[in-house]
Motif scaffolding. Structure first.
Motif, PDB file in Angstrom:
ATOM      1  N   TYR A  24      42.754  39.536  50.883  1.00  0.00           N
ATOM      2  CA  TYR A  24      43.955  40.351  50.668  1.00  0.00           C
ATOM      3  C   TYR A  24      45.240  39.523  50.728  1.00  0.00           C
ATOM      4  O   TYR A  24      46.255  39.914  50.143  1.00  0.00           O
ATOM      5  CB  TYR A  24      43.991  41.491  51.692  1.00  0.00           C
ATOM      6  N   GLU A  25      45.214  38.376  51.423  1.00  0.00           N
ATOM      7  CA  GLU A  25      46.409  37.530  51.494  1.00  0.00           C
ATOM      8  C   GLU A  25      46.604  36.746  50.195  1.00  0.00           C
ATOM      9  O   GLU A  25      47.714  36.629  49.683  1.00  0.00           O
ATOM     10  CB  GLU A  25      46.300  36.555  52.683  1.00  0.00           C
ATOM     11  N   ARG A  26      45.507  36.249  49.635  1.00  0.00           N
ATOM     12  CA  ARG A  26      45.586  35.433  48.419  1.00  0.00           C
ATOM     13  C   ARG A  26      45.493  36.271  47.141  1.00  0.00           C
ATOM     14  O   ARG A  26      45.789  35.784  46.055  1.00  0.00           O
ATOM     15  CB  ARG A  26      44.484  34.375  48.427  1.00  0.00           C
ATOM     16  N   GLY A  27      45.026  37.506  47.266  1.00  0.00           N
ATOM     17  CA  GLY A  27      44.917  38.379  46.097  1.00  0.00           C
ATOM     18  C   GLY A  27      43.782  38.005  45.167  1.00  0.00           C
ATOM     19  O   GLY A  27      43.917  38.124  43.939  1.00  0.00           O
ATOM     20  N   VAL A  28      42.663  37.554  45.740  1.00  0.00           N
ATOM     21  CA  VAL A  28      41.496  37.193  44.922  1.00  0.00           C
ATOM     22  C   VAL A  28      40.252  37.883  45.480  1.00  0.00           C
ATOM     23  O   VAL A  28      40.225  38.315  46.638  1.00  0.00           O
ATOM     24  CB  VAL A  28      41.275  35.655  44.883  1.00  0.00           C
ATOM     25  N   ILE A  29      39.223  37.971  44.644  1.00  0.00           N
ATOM     26  CA  ILE A  29      37.946  38.525  45.067  1.00  0.00           C
ATOM     27  C   ILE A  29      36.842  37.548  44.671  1.00  0.00           C
ATOM     28  O   ILE A  29      36.941  36.877  43.643  1.00  0.00           O
ATOM     29  CB  ILE A  29      37.692  39.908  44.429  1.00  0.00           C
ATOM     30  N   THR A  30      35.830  37.428  45.501  1.00  0.00           N
ATOM     31  CA  THR A  30      34.703  36.539  45.219  1.00  0.00           C
ATOM     32  C   THR A  30      33.493  37.363  44.802  1.00  0.00           C
ATOM     33  O   THR A  30      33.003  38.197  45.572  1.00  0.00           O
ATOM     34  CB  THR A  30      34.359  35.680  46.457  1.00  0.00           C
ATOM     35  N   LEU A  31      33.023  37.137  43.580  1.00  0.00           N
ATOM     36  CA  LEU A  31      31.837  37.824  43.044  1.00  0.00           C
ATOM     37  C   LEU A  31      30.845  36.785  42.557  1.00  0.00           C
ATOM     38  O   LEU A  31      31.197  35.912  41.755  1.00  0.00           O
ATOM     39  CB  LEU A  31      32.222  38.736  41.869  1.00  0.00           C
ATOM     40  N   ASP A  32      29.633  36.845  43.057  1.00  0.00           N
ATOM     41  CA  ASP A  32      28.575  35.904  42.663  1.00  0.00           C
ATOM     42  C   ASP A  32      29.031  34.456  42.802  1.00  0.00           C
ATOM     43  O   ASP A  32      28.765  33.609  41.928  1.00  0.00           O
ATOM     44  CB  ASP A  32      28.110  36.176  41.223  1.00  0.00           C
ATOM     45  N   GLY A  33      29.767  34.186  43.876  1.00  0.00           N
ATOM     46  CA  GLY A  33      30.198  32.832  44.162  1.00  0.00           C
ATOM     47  C   GLY A  33      31.399  32.355  43.372  1.00  0.00           C
ATOM     48  O   GLY A  33      31.813  31.197  43.485  1.00  0.00           O
ATOM     49  N   LYS A  34      31.997  33.233  42.576  1.00  0.00           N
ATOM     50  CA  LYS A  34      33.148  32.843  41.757  1.00  0.00           C
ATOM     51  C   LYS A  34      34.361  33.664  42.125  1.00  0.00           C
ATOM     52  O   LYS A  34      34.256  34.863  42.362  1.00  0.00           O
ATOM     53  CB  LYS A  34      32.801  33.047  40.273  1.00  0.00           C
ATOM     54  N   GLU A  35      35.518  33.008  42.203  1.00  0.00           N
ATOM     55  CA  GLU A  35      36.758  33.704  42.548  1.00  0.00           C
ATOM     56  C   GLU A  35      37.442  34.257  41.299  1.00  0.00           C
ATOM     57  O   GLU A  35      37.498  33.598  40.261  1.00  0.00           O
ATOM     58  CB  GLU A  35      37.733  32.750  43.251  1.00  0.00           C
ATOM     59  N   TYR A  36      37.972  35.474  41.451  1.00  0.00           N
ATOM     60  CA  TYR A  36      38.741  36.103  40.369  1.00  0.00           C
ATOM     61  C   TYR A  36      40.054  36.614  40.944  1.00  0.00           C
ATOM     62  O   TYR A  36      40.085  37.167  42.051  1.00  0.00           O
ATOM     63  CB  TYR A  36      37.978  37.292  39.770  1.00  0.00           C
TER      64      TYR A  36
END
Length: 650
Positions: free
Chosen positions: A338-350
């Protein structure tokens, strides 16, 4: 066994107390067996488009026009035939317009009545007098029966019918009589209606469609995933409630809930305005054409986001409560930084497109805030106590199921879950494994438990199972590896939006697989078909709804306006009459007003999928089989009377 048979025959003798009455019934049933089979009408994926649905129901997917052609051939012009068809669909509205331009209404009444009577005779010809009599409008029952019945004892038939018609006009009853005849033709043209799923969502009038279906003379419904979603909401399942409100908000259809069902959304609106007041909610813009002012639209966008966030939280709670659903990978709120505004799905950041989540506690992302809990509590109570919604859901339960075998056809909305090799996929639910027909049947039993089970644990399981049916990859009503709702809102990368279909959809041309599915549901005849909805057929790209040499008919072609850009048409419907199967591809429906004013029917390209060599009779149908069994039972009763085993009740 002998005692059971004697007891059964004693009960039967209460209905047919004499040899004469039992014999008469055998003769009546035998006569019915030799009539042409009634016309079946198949519709699917209506998605709230009540105007188009109503029109297709009135015209029987072209069946009414075919009756007019059969009766008048080349004796009427194409324009006169279309005028007559429009009158049959919309008699009151059409006569309002005719009165404004017609110089002699009396002449028009006379011509029109004769034409309607001839069409009515044709429509009634495949039924017994008894069945026609039951369909007649009470006010004009006797007169209509006289006009459509051949009376050999009347020598001057023309004079006899003229006097009746003249009297109807003379006493000022021509217009209500025309309405009665038109509605009777609609009623007799289609004997039975099949809805192959998804009455609800996207379009503005599912509640209006449900009211029409409730009053339809003969109907069955195979539930679609959107229908089961609404059923779950009516049962008080929070994940289903959140999805229903989110979808209504997304398509600008919150009126369905507020005006159609009287569900109070003011607490949600107040909350959304306060919490998302300065949020542009760019990811939550509405779909479709919205005739709303800017303030109303902004409110709905904020309500859309508020309910979406609540949905992801509530669904996370359901997933944790039901580890056997194996949906842990769909819990995504705890994958966000929530601080960086990214989500990790299947080992990849979006990178997230929206990171404004004022009600989410990163340490407990699935916990509802106090206000959100209050909103959901009130909504749960509103859905459970909405009398009209509960009435509609009881109708779905009474008239519906997950699949139906009828007259040699297998009807279901989605798919039969398969493995890559085309064999049935086994699905484990609450400690037991199911596949094929047994999977359909256990899921249907859980839907019913969600409404009717006395055991609290079983009832809760039933409610949660309705949510599972809505979005699980193992659900025959969904049939994809995930429902990528979260990704479509928050991630730009299209790779994350992809929903991989079950192998079923790639095997629809494999005759060995299709024959296996038909056999699984008890159909071994070469003439059997699967009639399927759920996934729109993209006619615009050349895709055909006729699969596997006609064994599979996928009749979702975009009834919903939301799909019509993808499909290029406005839906398929199917007619199964005594001559065979006719598939109709429909152009978009402009409006009811245009249909009346311009006499513009839905233009349909009809394809004969199958024509039988010998006309099918009632005796060749499922109802015919039941009638044959009744005849055999009555013959046993006659034998019992004649042998003295049972005494006539004189």
């Amino acid at each position: 066994m002998k005692e059971l048979k004697e007891r059964y025959l004693e009960r039967l003798s209460e209905l047919y107390p004499t040899i004469a009455k039992a014999s008469t019934e055998i003769i009546n049933l035998q006569a019915i067996l030799n009539l042409p089979k009634g016309t079946e009408h198949f519709l699917t994926d209506i998605h709230g488009e009540y105007e188009a649905f109503s029109h297709v129901l009135k015209n029987g997917s072209g069946s009414v026009r075919r009756k007019i052609d059969d009766v008048f051939g080349n004796t009427l012009s194409s324009r006169d035939k279309q005028s007559l068809a429009t009158l049959i669909y919309y008699p009151k509205e059409k006569m309002d317009r005719i009165r404004q331009t017609e110089e002699s209404m009396e002449d028009w009444y006379k011509i029109t009545l004769y034409r309607l009577i001839e069409v009515c005779k044709c429509a009634a010809s495949k039924y017994t007098r008894s069945k026609v009599r039951k369909a007649l409008p009470k006010e004009f029952a006797y007169v209509i029966e006289e006009l459509i019945t051949v009376r050999p004892e009347v020598s001057d038939k023309e004079s006899y019918y003229n006097s009746i018609v003249s009297t109807i006009i003379g006493i000022g009853r021509a217009e209500p009589f025309i309405v009665a005849l038109s509605e009777l033709i609609q009623r007799l043209t289609v004997d039975h209606l099949h809805i192959v799923g998804d009455v609800y969502d996207r379009g503005p009038g599912p509640h209006i469609i449900m009211d029409k279906l409730k009053n339809y003379h003969s109907v069955d419904i195979q539930w679609g995933n959107h229908d089961v979603l609404w059923m779950g909401a009516a049962a008080g399942q929070r994940g289903c409630i959140a999805n229903v409100i989110r979808i209504c908000a997304r398509y600008g259809n919150l009126d369905i809930l507020e005006d159609g069902y009287g569900i109070n959304l003011l607490p949600l609106a107040t909350f959304a305005l306060r919490v998302y007041k300065d949020d542009p909610c760019e990811c939550f813009k509405l779909k479709g054409e919205q005739n709303r002012d800017i303030n109303e639209k902004q409110l709905e966008i904020r309500m859309h986001k508020a309910m979406s966030v609540i949905q992801f939280k509530v669904e996370g709670q359901i997933i944790k409560k039901n580890p056997g659903f194996h949906l842990e990978d769909r819990n995504l709120l705890d994958k966000i930084d929530y601080e960086r505004g990214v989500i990790t799905l299947d080992g990849k950041e979006y990178e997230m497109l929206d990171i404004n989540f004022p009600t989410i506690d990163p340490k407990h992302p699935y916990a509802l805030s106090k206000d959100e809990e209050e909103i959901m509590s009130r909504l749960e109570s509103a859905f459970l106590n909405c009398e009209k919604l509960q009435d509609h859901m009881r109708f779905l339960l009474n008239k519906g199921g997950l699949y139906k075998v009828y007259n040699g056809n297998l009807l279901y909305h989605g798919c039969v879950p398969l493995k890559e090799d085309g064999t049935l996929k086994s699905v484990r639910l609450y400690g037991r494994s199911y596949k094929g027909k047994s999977l359909y049947e256990v899921l249907e039993s859980y839907v019913r438990k969600g409404f009717y089970a006395l055991n609290k644990k079983e009832k809760e399981r039933g409610k949660d199972m309705m949510w599972y049916i809505w979005l699980s990859e193992n659900s025959p009503l969904f049939g994809k590896d995930k429902m990528a709702t979260f990704e479509r809102y928050f991630l730009a990368e299209k790779e994350t939006h992809k929903e991989k279909k079950n192998p079923y959809y790639n095997l629809l041309e494999n005759e060995k697989v299709i024959n296996m599915i038909l056999k699984e549901f008890g159909l071994t005849e070469e003439s059997a078909h699967i009639i399927n909805g759920h996934v729109p057929v993209k006619a615009i790209t050349g895709e055909s709804p006729i699969k596997c040499n006609g064994k599979v008919l996928v009749i979702d072609g975009g009834f919903s306006r939301a799909y019509q850009k993808q499909t290029g048409i406005a839906g398929y419907t199917l007619i199964y009459n005594s001559y065979g199967l006719i598939l109709a591809a429909h152009e978009p429906f402009e409006s009811t007003e245009a249909a009346i004013e311009k006499e513009s029917d839905i233009h349909s390209d009809s394809v004969v999928v199958k024509r039988v060599l010998e006309r099918k009779m009632v005796g060749d149908t499922d109802i015919g089989q039941e009638l044959k069994e009744q005849i055999e039972d009555l013959k046993m009763l006659l034998q019992a009377y004649r042998s003295g085993e049972i005494t006539e009740r004189m």
